[in-house]
Design a protein around this motif. Structure first.
Motif, mmCIF file in Angstrom:
data_model
loop_
_atom_site.group_PDB
_atom_site.id
_atom_site.type_symbol
_atom_site.label_atom_id
_atom_site.label_comp_id
_atom_site.label_asym_id
_atom_site.label_seq_id
_atom_site.Cartn_x
_atom_site.Cartn_y
_atom_site.Cartn_z
ATOM 1 N N ALA A 1 62.809 -12.434 4.062
ATOM 2 C CA ALA A 1 62.579 -11.079 4.891
ATOM 3 C C ALA A 1 61.597 -10.243 4.535
ATOM 4 O O ALA A 1 60.977 -9.723 5.521
ATOM 5 C CB ALA A 1 63.744 -10.133 4.880
ATOM 6 N N VAL A 2 61.142 -10.138 3.279
ATOM 7 C CA VAL A 2 59.782 -9.295 2.985
ATOM 8 C C VAL A 2 58.678 -10.208 3.387
ATOM 9 O O VAL A 2 57.769 -9.484 3.923
ATOM 10 C CB VAL A 2 59.787 -9.005 1.467
ATOM 11 N N VAL A 3 58.677 -11.155 3.322
ATOM 12 C CA VAL A 3 57.531 -11.912 3.976
ATOM 13 C C VAL A 3 57.362 -11.887 5.191
ATOM 14 O O VAL A 3 56.269 -11.731 5.817
ATOM 15 C CB VAL A 3 57.731 -13.623 3.633
ATOM 16 N N PHE A 4 58.514 -11.823 6.027
ATOM 17 C CA PHE A 4 58.345 -11.705 7.554
ATOM 18 C C PHE A 4 57.737 -10.111 7.673
ATOM 19 O O PHE A 4 57.103 -10.007 8.721
ATOM 20 C CB PHE A 4 59.541 -12.074 8.083
ATOM 21 N N TRP A 5 58.305 -9.212 7.001
ATOM 22 C CA TRP A 5 57.963 -7.748 7.098
ATOM 23 C C TRP A 5 56.411 -7.856 6.777
ATOM 24 O O TRP A 5 55.609 -6.986 7.668
ATOM 25 C CB TRP A 5 58.676 -7.071 6.178
ATOM 26 N N ALA A 6 55.983 -8.577 5.935
ATOM 27 C CA ALA A 6 54.398 -8.531 5.436
ATOM 28 C C ALA A 6 53.739 -9.243 6.661
ATOM 29 O O ALA A 6 52.656 -8.443 7.110
ATOM 30 C CB ALA A 6 54.046 -9.205 4.023
ATOM 31 N N LEU A 7 54.203 -10.141 7.221
ATOM 32 C CA LEU A 7 53.744 -10.854 8.431
ATOM 33 C C LEU A 7 53.486 -9.868 9.756
ATOM 34 O O LEU A 7 52.440 -9.923 10.291
ATOM 35 C CB LEU A 7 54.148 -12.183 8.745
ATOM 36 N N GLY A 8 54.561 -9.046 9.747
ATOM 37 C CA GLY A 8 54.701 -8.203 10.936
ATOM 38 C C GLY A 8 53.640 -7.078 10.656
ATOM 39 O O GLY A 8 52.818 -6.807 11.665
ATOM 40 N N VAL A 9 53.457 -6.667 9.334
ATOM 41 C CA VAL A 9 52.553 -5.309 9.080
ATOM 42 C C VAL A 9 51.044 -5.725 9.222
ATOM 43 O O VAL A 9 50.382 -5.094 9.774
ATOM 44 C CB VAL A 9 52.866 -4.877 8.002
ATOM 45 N N TRP A 10 50.904 -6.876 8.235
ATOM 46 C CA TRP A 10 49.457 -7.324 8.189
ATOM 47 C C TRP A 10 48.859 -8.038 9.245
ATOM 48 O O TRP A 10 47.761 -7.928 9.508
ATOM 49 C CB TRP A 10 49.405 -8.155 6.683
ATOM 50 N N GLY A 11 49.837 -8.563 10.034
ATOM 51 C CA GLY A 11 49.189 -9.306 11.425
ATOM 52 C C GLY A 11 48.961 -8.398 12.429
ATOM 53 O O GLY A 11 47.935 -8.454 13.044
ATOM 54 N N ALA A 12 49.758 -7.237 12.422
ATOM 55 C CA ALA A 12 49.278 -6.124 13.259
ATOM 56 C C ALA A 12 47.956 -5.545 12.933
ATOM 57 O O ALA A 12 47.157 -5.247 13.813
ATOM 58 C CB ALA A 12 50.513 -5.051 13.426
ATOM 59 N N LEU A 13 47.877 -5.295 11.648
ATOM 60 C CA LEU A 13 46.595 -4.756 11.163
ATOM 61 C C LEU A 13 45.618 -5.409 11.560
ATOM 62 O O LEU A 13 44.125 -5.173 12.011
ATOM 63 C CB LEU A 13 46.421 -4.539 9.858
ATOM 64 N N ALA A 14 45.582 -6.826 11.060
ATOM 65 C CA ALA A 14 44.623 -7.792 11.530
ATOM 66 C C ALA A 14 44.103 -8.055 12.911
ATOM 67 O O ALA A 14 43.070 -7.981 13.387
ATOM 68 C CB ALA A 14 44.776 -9.136 10.784
ATOM 69 N N LEU B 1 43.396 3.177 19.016
ATOM 70 C CA LEU B 1 44.915 3.588 18.970
ATOM 71 C C LEU B 1 45.637 2.528 18.231
ATOM 72 O O LEU B 1 46.423 2.940 17.444
ATOM 73 C CB LEU B 1 45.259 3.893 20.290
ATOM 74 N N SER B 2 45.487 1.123 18.500
ATOM 75 C CA SER B 2 46.420 0.204 17.826
ATOM 76 C C SER B 2 46.161 0.174 16.266
ATOM 77 O O SER B 2 47.204 0.016 15.249
ATOM 78 C CB SER B 2 46.314 -1.134 18.343
ATOM 79 N N LEU B 3 44.905 0.619 15.870
ATOM 80 C CA LEU B 3 44.478 0.434 14.126
ATOM 81 C C LEU B 3 45.212 1.570 13.828
ATOM 82 O O LEU B 3 45.873 1.577 12.529
ATOM 83 C CB LEU B 3 43.135 0.640 14.267
ATOM 84 N N LEU B 4 45.096 2.665 14.304
ATOM 85 C CA LEU B 4 45.817 4.122 13.641
ATOM 86 C C LEU B 4 47.444 3.694 13.733
ATOM 87 O O LEU B 4 47.979 4.337 12.750
ATOM 88 C CB LEU B 4 45.375 5.324 14.766
ATOM 89 N N TRP B 5 48.053 3.421 15.021
ATOM 90 C CA TRP B 5 49.271 3.021 14.785
ATOM 91 C C TRP B 5 49.709 1.992 13.871
ATOM 92 O O TRP B 5 50.685 2.342 13.160
ATOM 93 C CB TRP B 5 49.685 2.662 16.175
ATOM 94 N N ASN B 6 48.926 1.206 13.482
ATOM 95 C CA ASN B 6 49.241 -0.231 12.624
ATOM 96 C C ASN B 6 49.016 0.456 11.298
ATOM 97 O O ASN B 6 49.921 -0.087 10.374
ATOM 98 C CB ASN B 6 48.668 -1.444 13.035
ATOM 99 N N LEU B 7 48.226 1.414 11.005
ATOM 100 C CA LEU B 7 48.041 2.129 9.702
ATOM 101 C C LEU B 7 49.578 2.736 9.391
ATOM 102 O O LEU B 7 49.715 2.571 7.988
ATOM 103 C CB LEU B 7 46.856 2.838 9.561
ATOM 104 N N GLY B 8 50.112 3.238 10.196
ATOM 105 C CA GLY B 8 51.498 3.692 9.932
ATOM 106 C C GLY B 8 52.515 2.755 9.390
ATOM 107 O O GLY B 8 53.059 2.908 8.444
ATOM 108 N N GLY B 9 52.433 1.590 9.982
ATOM 109 C CA GLY B 9 53.360 0.581 9.443
ATOM 110 C C GLY B 9 52.809 -0.039 8.086
ATOM 111 O O GLY B 9 53.532 -0.230 7.328
ATOM 112 N N VAL B 10 51.484 0.118 7.777
ATOM 113 C CA VAL B 10 50.792 -0.427 6.543
ATOM 114 C C VAL B 10 51.353 0.614 5.437
ATOM 115 O O VAL B 10 51.962 0.323 4.139
ATOM 116 C CB VAL B 10 49.316 -0.545 6.567
#
Length: 141
Positions: free
Chosen positions: A54-67, A13-22
């Protein structure tokens, strides 16, 4: 230790959820008109004016969640660290929104989007706490 059934459920479920963020991140960063065109001119200007940090932190948020989701499914203890990075990225960008826009953030993003941001924070916090608990129980190695 045997892997509890809920780890697989939460992991998928977290993978599917976080793919939305990606998806959101990629559509925004690639400036896909069919996606970005749904924004108001003010929202578009806000996202177009994002500072690099801010883009860097956004990327950390998104890709960190996927990872974190992938690492959770792999039963890696590093899932908790990845979810922590994700939570930090999300919190920094949420603070950036309110620091840069103040009370106008509600008008800019709308109440629904701000409620969704609150949900994102709750889910990110929950995933971090869950992964940390599974690591402490030595379910994650």
């Amino acid at each position: 230790m045997k892997t509890p059934w809920h780890l697989w459920l939460i992991g998928v479920l977290s993978l599917l959820w976080n793919l939305g963020g990606v998806f959101d991140y990629l559509m925004s960063q690639l400036n896909v008109e069919s996606y970005m065109g749904a924004m108001t001119p003010e929202q578009r200007a806000y996202f177009d004016g994002f500072p690099t940090w801010a883009v860097v932190f956004w990327a950390l948020g998104v890709w960190g969640a996927l990872a974190g989701s992938v690492l959770l499914l792999l039963r890696s203890r590093y899932a908790a660290a990845a979810f922590a990075v994700s939570l930090i990225g999300l919190l920094v960008n949420t603070i950036h929104l309110f620091a840069s826009q103040g009370s106008a953030a509600v008008d800019l993003m709308g109440r629904g989007a701000l409620a969704f941001t609150a949900l994102l924070i709750v889910v990110a916090l929950g995933l971090w706490l869950y992964a940390r608990a599974m690591a402490r129980r030595q379910v994650l190695r």
